[in-house]
Design an enzyme around this catalytic site. Structure first.
Site, PDB file in Angstrom:
ATOM      1  N   GLY A  47       0.839  -1.183   0.000  1.00  0.00           N
ATOM      2  CA  GLY A  47       0.000   0.000   0.000  1.00  0.00           C
ATOM      3  C   GLY A  47       0.876   1.235   0.000  1.00  0.00           C
ATOM      4  O   GLY A  47       2.073   1.152   0.300  1.00  0.00           O
ATOM      5  N   GLN A  52       3.290   9.854   1.393  1.00  0.00           N
ATOM      6  CA  GLN A  52       4.586   9.158   1.347  1.00  0.00           C
ATOM      7  C   GLN A  52       5.414   9.529   0.116  1.00  0.00           C
ATOM      8  O   GLN A  52       6.611   9.246   0.073  1.00  0.00           O
ATOM      9  CB  GLN A  52       4.387   7.639   1.403  1.00  0.00           C
ATOM     10  CG  GLN A  52       3.818   7.164   2.736  1.00  0.00           C
ATOM     11  CD  GLN A  52       3.663   5.673   2.776  1.00  0.00           C
ATOM     12  OE1 GLN A  52       2.671   5.144   2.304  1.00  0.00           O
ATOM     13  NE2 GLN A  52       4.664   4.979   3.289  1.00  0.00           N
ATOM     14  N   CYS A  91       6.645  -0.217   7.286  1.00  0.00           N
ATOM     15  CA  CYS A  91       6.199   0.950   6.527  1.00  0.00           C
ATOM     16  C   CYS A  91       7.356   1.417   5.664  1.00  0.00           C
ATOM     17  O   CYS A  91       8.491   1.528   6.144  1.00  0.00           O
ATOM     18  CB  CYS A  91       5.767   2.061   7.489  1.00  0.00           C
ATOM     19  SG  CYS A  91       5.198   3.558   6.665  1.00  0.00           S
ATOM     20  N   LEU A  92       7.058   1.722   4.409  1.00  0.00           N
ATOM     21  CA  LEU A  92       8.113   2.190   3.500  1.00  0.00           C
ATOM     22  C   LEU A  92       8.717   3.502   3.985  1.00  0.00           C
ATOM     23  O   LEU A  92       9.845   3.829   3.634  1.00  0.00           O
ATOM     24  CB  LEU A  92       7.538   2.367   2.094  1.00  0.00           C
ATOM     25  CG  LEU A  92       7.058   1.068   1.418  1.00  0.00           C
ATOM     26  CD1 LEU A  92       6.320   1.395   0.130  1.00  0.00           C
ATOM     27  CD2 LEU A  92       8.219   0.129   1.157  1.00  0.00           C
ATOM     28  N   HIS A 133      -3.798   0.984   7.946  1.00  0.00           N
ATOM     29  CA  HIS A 133      -2.428   1.533   7.965  1.00  0.00           C
ATOM     30  C   HIS A 133      -2.341   2.757   7.055  1.00  0.00           C
ATOM     31  O   HIS A 133      -1.804   3.810   7.439  1.00  0.00           O
ATOM     32  CB  HIS A 133      -1.448   0.437   7.515  1.00  0.00           C
ATOM     33  CG  HIS A 133      -0.026   0.873   7.367  1.00  0.00           C
ATOM     34  ND1 HIS A 133       0.997   0.414   8.176  1.00  0.00           N
ATOM     35  CD2 HIS A 133       0.574   1.717   6.490  1.00  0.00           C
ATOM     36  CE1 HIS A 133       2.141   0.967   7.814  1.00  0.00           C
ATOM     37  NE2 HIS A 133       1.913   1.763   6.780  1.00  0.00           N
ATOM     38  N   GLU A 134      -2.907   2.638   5.852  1.00  0.00           N
ATOM     39  CA  GLU A 134      -2.852   3.762   4.895  1.00  0.00           C
ATOM     40  C   GLU A 134      -3.718   4.919   5.371  1.00  0.00           C
ATOM     41  O   GLU A 134      -3.328   6.083   5.267  1.00  0.00           O
ATOM     42  CB  GLU A 134      -3.309   3.322   3.504  1.00  0.00           C
ATOM     43  CG  GLU A 134      -2.519   2.192   2.876  1.00  0.00           C
ATOM     44  CD  GLU A 134      -1.026   2.356   2.974  1.00  0.00           C
ATOM     45  OE1 GLU A 134      -0.529   3.503   3.003  1.00  0.00           O
ATOM     46  OE2 GLU A 134      -0.335   1.326   3.042  1.00  0.00           O
ATOM     47  N   HIS A 137      -1.985   7.149   7.701  1.00  0.00           N
ATOM     48  CA  HIS A 137      -1.046   8.102   7.075  1.00  0.00           C
ATOM     49  C   HIS A 137      -1.728   9.429   6.748  1.00  0.00           C
ATOM     50  O   HIS A 137      -1.098  10.487   6.817  1.00  0.00           O
ATOM     51  CB  HIS A 137      -0.469   7.524   5.783  1.00  0.00           C
ATOM     52  CG  HIS A 137       0.710   6.620   5.963  1.00  0.00           C
ATOM     53  ND1 HIS A 137       1.899   7.039   6.510  1.00  0.00           N
ATOM     54  CD2 HIS A 137       0.900   5.316   5.637  1.00  0.00           C
ATOM     55  CE1 HIS A 137       2.779   6.033   6.524  1.00  0.00           C
ATOM     56  NE2 HIS A 137       2.186   4.962   6.003  1.00  0.00           N
TER      57      HIS A 137
END
Ligand code: GNR
Ligand code: NI
Length: 155
Positions: A47, A52, A91-92, A133-134, A137
């Site tokens: 995702g 991000q 997480c990226l 999770h997204e 953000h």
């Protein structure tokens, strides 16, 4: 195709609230395509939220590899959450860390798709986890804010 650079912790844009998208136009669709390329080809995430890649808009994408393909969410609203599961997350934007987070096992969500049309969907399992999770953000929240107690001291 264009890859965009992933913002990582330390950059306080990750802590800001993303703003609603007023119009879903070609520029937004180009951003979505770049986000997909960045998620898939470069970083292999499941995702990605627009913040991000440095864009403070309420947009994210998910593809958890469950065969249902890429899901695009613009101006999402989580309408319902049920159950609780523990999920091991990374997480990226938080390279090199992972940890256990509590998430709902089921969500119902409403959003706009890449054409600006509203839709509603239900998700469970990994897709529900990824959506949450997204979604976090978009409000400046990272999984590291939610680590269950025993993991807080690890790292
Ligand atoms: O690639 C990712 N893996 C992941 C694993 C468990 C729960 C959520 C995720 S999302 C993450 C990509 C990312 O940082 N998205 O914001
Ligand atoms: Ni993330």
């Amino acid at each position: 195709m264009a890859l965009r650079e992933i913002v990582t912790v330390g950059d306080d844009i990750l802590r800001k609230r993303s703003r609603e998208v007023a119009v879903v136009d070609d520029r937004i669709r180009m951003l979505l395509d770049d986000m997909e390329d960045t998620m898939r080809l470069d970083n292999r995430g499941v995702g990605l939220a627009a913040v991000q890649v440095g864009v403070l808009k309420r947009i994210f994408i998910c593809d958890v590899g469950d065969g249902t393909g890429l899901h695009t969410f613009i101006n999402p609203e989580i309408l319902e959450k049920k159950g609780t599961v523990l999920s091991e997350e990374g997480c990226l934007s938080v390279p090199g860390k992972s940890g256990m987070v509590e998430r709902p096992e089921f969500v119902r969500i409403r959003a706009l798709d890449r054409h600006g049309d509203p839709f509603e969907m239900k998700a469970e399992g990994y897709l529900a986890i990824c959506i949450c999770h997204e979604y976090d953000h978009l409000d400046g929240i990272l999984f590291t804010d939610k680590l269950v107690e025993e993991n807080k001291t690890v790292e």
